[in-house]
Design a protein around this motif. Structure first.
Motif, PDB file in Angstrom:
ATOM      1  N   THR A   1      31.773  25.283 -29.284  1.00 52.59           N
ATOM      2  CA  THR A   1      31.970  25.167 -27.836  1.00 52.59           C
ATOM      3  C   THR A   1      33.131  26.031 -27.366  1.00 52.59           C
ATOM      4  N   LEU A   2      34.237  25.995 -28.089  1.00 52.86           N
ATOM      5  CA  LEU A   2      35.382  26.810 -27.690  1.00 52.86           C
ATOM      6  C   LEU A   2      35.085  28.307 -27.813  1.00 52.86           C
ATOM      7  N   SER A   3      34.325  28.688 -28.826  1.00 53.16           N
ATOM      8  CA  SER A   3      33.952  30.104 -28.961  1.00 53.16           C
ATOM      9  C   SER A   3      33.148  30.561 -27.750  1.00 53.16           C
ATOM     10  N   TRP A   4      32.154  29.765 -27.338  1.00 53.65           N
ATOM     11  CA  TRP A   4      31.361  30.116 -26.168  1.00 53.65           C
ATOM     12  C   TRP A   4      32.203  30.085 -24.899  1.00 53.65           C
ATOM     13  N   PHE A   5      33.126  29.110 -24.792  1.00 54.02           N
ATOM     14  CA  PHE A   5      33.993  29.024 -23.625  1.00 54.02           C
ATOM     15  C   PHE A   5      34.854  30.295 -23.509  1.00 54.02           C
ATOM     16  N   PHE A   6      35.469  30.717 -24.601  1.00 50.18           N
ATOM     17  CA  PHE A   6      36.298  31.925 -24.553  1.00 50.18           C
ATOM     18  C   PHE A   6      35.457  33.165 -24.263  1.00 50.18           C
ATOM     19  N   TYR A   7      34.236  33.200 -24.780  1.00 54.50           N
ATOM     20  CA  TYR A   7      33.310  34.294 -24.464  1.00 54.50           C
ATOM     21  C   TYR A   7      33.039  34.333 -22.959  1.00 54.50           C
ATOM     22  N   MET A   8      32.776  33.157 -22.370  1.00 52.99           N
ATOM     23  CA  MET A   8      32.506  33.106 -20.933  1.00 52.99           C
ATOM     24  C   MET A   8      33.748  33.499 -20.125  1.00 52.99           C
TER      25      MET A   8
ATOM     26  N   TYR B   1      38.756  22.058 -12.467  1.00 54.95           N
ATOM     27  CA  TYR B   1      37.983  23.287 -12.668  1.00 54.95           C
ATOM     28  C   TYR B   1      37.848  23.622 -14.151  1.00 54.95           C
ATOM     29  N   LEU B   2      38.874  23.347 -14.931  1.00 55.50           N
ATOM     30  CA  LEU B   2      38.774  23.528 -16.384  1.00 55.50           C
ATOM     31  C   LEU B   2      37.693  22.612 -16.942  1.00 55.50           C
ATOM     32  N   HIS B   3      37.691  21.357 -16.514  1.00 58.59           N
ATOM     33  CA  HIS B   3      36.663  20.404 -16.956  1.00 58.59           C
ATOM     34  C   HIS B   3      35.274  20.921 -16.587  1.00 58.59           C
TER      35      HIS B   3
ATOM     36  N   ARG C   1      26.561  23.240 -20.937  1.00 57.80           N
ATOM     37  CA  ARG C   1      25.218  23.253 -20.346  1.00 57.80           C
ATOM     38  C   ARG C   1      24.440  24.465 -20.842  1.00 57.80           C
ATOM     39  N   LEU C   2      25.082  25.619 -20.833  1.00 60.25           N
ATOM     40  CA  LEU C   2      24.400  26.853 -21.238  1.00 60.25           C
ATOM     41  C   LEU C   2      24.381  27.067 -22.747  1.00 60.25           C
ATOM     42  N   TYR C   3      25.400  26.585 -23.433  1.00 57.50           N
ATOM     43  CA  TYR C   3      25.520  26.790 -24.879  1.00 57.50           C
ATOM     44  C   TYR C   3      25.854  25.465 -25.574  1.00 57.50           C
ATOM     45  N   PRO C   4      24.913  24.538 -25.582  1.00 58.52           N
ATOM     46  CA  PRO C   4      25.198  23.236 -26.211  1.00 58.52           C
ATOM     47  C   PRO C   4      25.454  23.393 -27.704  1.00 58.52           C
ATOM     48  N   ALA C   5      26.362  22.584 -28.210  1.00 60.68           N
ATOM     49  CA  ALA C   5      26.717  22.664 -29.637  1.00 60.68           C
ATOM     50  C   ALA C   5      25.524  22.349 -30.524  1.00 60.68           C
ATOM     51  N   ILE C   6      24.629  21.513 -30.046  1.00 63.92           N
ATOM     52  CA  ILE C   6      23.389  21.219 -30.764  1.00 63.92           C
ATOM     53  C   ILE C   6      22.244  21.641 -29.846  1.00 63.92           C
TER      54      ILE C   6
ATOM     55  N   ASP D   1      22.910  31.247 -14.602  1.00 72.47           N
ATOM     56  CA  ASP D   1      24.232  31.770 -14.251  1.00 72.47           C
ATOM     57  C   ASP D   1      25.321  30.793 -14.670  1.00 72.47           C
ATOM     58  N   PHE D   2      26.443  31.339 -15.112  1.00 78.54           N
ATOM     59  CA  PHE D   2      27.625  30.534 -15.416  1.00 78.54           C
ATOM     60  C   PHE D   2      28.340  30.273 -14.098  1.00 78.54           C
ATOM     61  N   ARG D   3      28.213  29.043 -13.612  1.00 82.40           N
ATOM     62  CA  ARG D   3      28.773  28.690 -12.308  1.00 82.40           C
ATOM     63  C   ARG D   3      29.404  27.300 -12.376  1.00 82.40           C
ATOM     64  N   PRO D   4      30.678  27.222 -12.774  1.00 80.88           N
ATOM     65  CA  PRO D   4      31.352  25.927 -12.888  1.00 80.88           C
ATOM     66  C   PRO D   4      31.360  25.126 -11.589  1.00 80.88           C
ATOM     67  N   GLU D   5      31.245  25.797 -10.454  1.00 79.26           N
ATOM     68  CA  GLU D   5      31.267  25.109  -9.163  1.00 79.26           C
ATOM     69  C   GLU D   5      30.148  24.083  -9.016  1.00 79.26           C
ATOM     70  N   ARG D   6      29.087  24.223  -9.805  1.00 83.05           N
ATOM     71  CA  ARG D   6      27.992  23.240  -9.707  1.00 83.05           C
ATOM     72  C   ARG D   6      28.467  21.847 -10.128  1.00 83.05           C
ATOM     73  N   TRP D   7      29.604  21.780 -10.818  1.00 86.60           N
ATOM     74  CA  TRP D   7      30.146  20.502 -11.294  1.00 86.60           C
ATOM     75  C   TRP D   7      31.263  19.967 -10.394  1.00 86.60           C
ATOM     76  N   ILE D   8      31.560  20.652  -9.314  1.00 87.11           N
ATOM     77  CA  ILE D   8      32.651  20.269  -8.420  1.00 87.11           C
ATOM     78  C   ILE D   8      32.069  19.732  -7.108  1.00 87.11           C
ATOM     79  N   ASP D   9      32.559  18.567  -6.684  1.00 82.94           N
ATOM     80  CA  ASP D   9      32.054  17.983  -5.437  1.00 82.94           C
ATOM     81  C   ASP D   9      32.832  18.513  -4.226  1.00 82.94           C
TER      82      ASP D   9
END
Length: 183
Positions: free
Chosen positions: A39-46, A90-92, A100-105, A150-158
């Protein structure tokens, strides 16, 4: 202050065999090592692909912890508190969007413990194997909209700029289907 970590929860049961407790905690640590690394590898990639989002997260962390750009790593580490983490919405969201895009399993299967019926009417029998694909589900436009890939963290923000949970049946990175009769 009541603790809600897994070890504290097991200890509260008062009937836990110490060997079982040691085994279950060790399993969590070992299993978590690879999934966390992935997960952290994909996060840093993003973050590398989206430098403006990376800066937005860095600003949020600085604001939440009260540090500045010249603070040392020790100052940063000492300033990360539960209160500071609660402010990092926003980090969360960005970590969740990564999952969501790169699940660990990315693909998982379960064996049905008893006869059951899925919400769409499909019947499964005891002993049947059922597979689902969190990787594909995270890209389904029927679940996430036309921008599902698309990588769009805003979809998780109300609307209040707070992290918004999704149904664990929609966002399956944490394996909610095992709470069904399928294990």
């Amino acid at each position: 202050m009541k603790k809600s970590d897994i070890l504290s929860r097991f200890l509260e049961m008062n009937k836990t065999d110490p060997k079982y407790l040691k085994d279950i905690i060790l399993s969590f640590i070992i299993a978590g090592k690879d999934t966390t690394a992935s997960t952290l590898s994909w996060f840093f990639y993003m973050m590398c692909k989206h430098p403006l989002l990376q800066e937005k997260i860095a600003d949020e962390v600085r604001k939440a912890t009260g540090i500045n750009q010249n603070s040392s790593i020790d100052e940063l580490a000492n300033s990360i508190t539960d209160d500071a983490l609660d402010k990092m919405q926003y980090l969360h969201a960005s970590l969740t969007e990564t999952l969501r895009l790169y699940p660990a399993i990315p693909v998982d299967s379960k064996v049905c413990l008893s006869d059951d019926t899925f919400p769409d009417g499909f019947k499964v029998r005891k002993g049947d194997a059922v597979a689902y694909q969190p990787w594909a589900m995270g890209r389904m436009t029927s679940l996430w909209g036309d921008d599902a890939e698309d990588f769009r963290p805003e979809r998780w923000i109300d609307e209040n700029c707070c992290f918004r949970q999704e149904s664990p049946f929609k966002f399956t990175a944490f394996q909610v289907p095992q709470s069904l009769t399928i294990l």
